[in-house]
Design a protein around this motif. Structure first.
Motif, mmCIF file in Angstrom:
data_model
loop_
_atom_site.group_PDB
_atom_site.id
_atom_site.type_symbol
_atom_site.label_atom_id
_atom_site.label_comp_id
_atom_site.label_asym_id
_atom_site.label_seq_id
_atom_site.Cartn_x
_atom_site.Cartn_y
_atom_site.Cartn_z
ATOM 1 N N CYS A 106 0.823 -1.218 0.000
ATOM 2 C CA CYS A 106 0.000 0.000 0.000
ATOM 3 C C CYS A 106 0.854 1.265 0.000
ATOM 4 O O CYS A 106 0.438 2.287 -0.551
ATOM 5 C CB CYS A 106 -0.920 0.018 1.220
ATOM 6 N N THR B 216 1.189 3.899 -2.791
ATOM 7 C CA THR B 216 0.144 3.678 -3.805
ATOM 8 C C THR B 216 -1.138 4.280 -3.273
ATOM 9 O O THR B 216 -1.685 5.226 -3.823
ATOM 10 C CB THR B 216 -0.068 2.181 -4.093
ATOM 11 N N CYS B 217 -1.581 3.703 -2.171
ATOM 12 C CA CYS B 217 -2.647 4.288 -1.365
ATOM 13 C C CYS B 217 -3.771 4.900 -2.200
ATOM 14 O O CYS B 217 -4.051 6.091 -2.087
ATOM 15 C CB CYS B 217 -2.027 5.340 -0.448
ATOM 16 N N ASP B 218 -4.404 4.088 -3.029
ATOM 17 C CA ASP B 218 -5.423 4.664 -3.922
ATOM 18 C C ASP B 218 -6.787 4.816 -3.258
ATOM 19 O O ASP B 218 -7.711 5.328 -3.879
ATOM 20 C CB ASP B 218 -5.531 3.837 -5.201
ATOM 21 N N THR B 219 -6.914 4.344 -2.034
ATOM 22 C CA THR B 219 -8.107 4.525 -1.183
ATOM 23 C C THR B 219 -9.338 3.721 -1.612
ATOM 24 O O THR B 219 -10.409 3.893 -1.046
ATOM 25 C CB THR B 219 -8.520 6.013 -1.036
ATOM 26 N N ALA C 191 -7.402 10.914 -1.620
ATOM 27 C CA ALA C 191 -7.977 10.570 -2.918
ATOM 28 C C ALA C 191 -7.901 11.737 -3.900
ATOM 29 O O ALA C 191 -7.870 11.526 -5.115
ATOM 30 C CB ALA C 191 -9.421 10.109 -2.739
ATOM 31 N N ALA D 136 -2.845 10.261 -8.495
ATOM 32 C CA ALA D 136 -2.161 9.014 -8.143
ATOM 33 C C ALA D 136 -0.660 9.078 -8.422
ATOM 34 O O ALA D 136 0.154 8.601 -7.632
ATOM 35 C CB ALA D 136 -2.789 7.848 -8.892
ATOM 36 N N ARG E 130 1.107 10.895 -5.558
ATOM 37 C CA ARG E 130 0.863 10.514 -4.165
ATOM 38 C C ARG E 130 2.149 10.079 -3.446
ATOM 39 O O ARG E 130 2.414 10.502 -2.332
ATOM 40 C CB ARG E 130 -0.161 9.381 -4.134
#
Ligand code: SF4
Ligand code: SF4
Length: 96
Positions: free
Chosen positions: A9, A12-15, A36, A40, A43
């Protein structure tokens, strides 16, 4: 038992996981809707080491979050790879 967000994650953490959780137990160091809104591609550079975490006291183990993660960062606690086992504690500690 709970699901756990592990190393892939980070940055990247795209939610996507937070959007599908029925009990709203996935949180980050800043509000998920703010994360968000960051494109991307930016981020990882704007929020290094950023990841989301699952609150093990609230997670109902429904599994909804796991298939929507694009980088396979979510595991059932007992299925964490050996090298990422410490993420169980990393997730729990975030909510203390
Ligand atoms: S397993 Fe279900 S309850 Fe637990 S974090 Fe994922 S979506 Fe939320
Ligand atoms: S666990 Fe997967 S879906 Fe959830 S924020 Fe991290 S990369 Fe995105």
């Amino acid at each position: 038992m709970a699901y756990v967000i592990a190393e892939p994650c980070i940055a990247t953490c795209d939610t996507a996981c937070a959007s599908v959780c029925p009990v709203d137990c996935i949180r980050g160091p800043i509000p998920v809707d703010e994360i968000a809104r960051i494109p991307a591609a930016l981020r990882g550079s704007q929020l290094p080491r950023l990841q989301l975490y699952i609150d093990p006291e609230i997670c109902i183990c429904c599994g909804a979050c796991q298939p929507v993660c694009p980088v396979d960062a979510i595991f059932e606690e007992q299925d964490l790879p050996e090298s990422q086992r410490h993420y169980r504690e990393v997730n729990a500690r975030f909510f203390r």
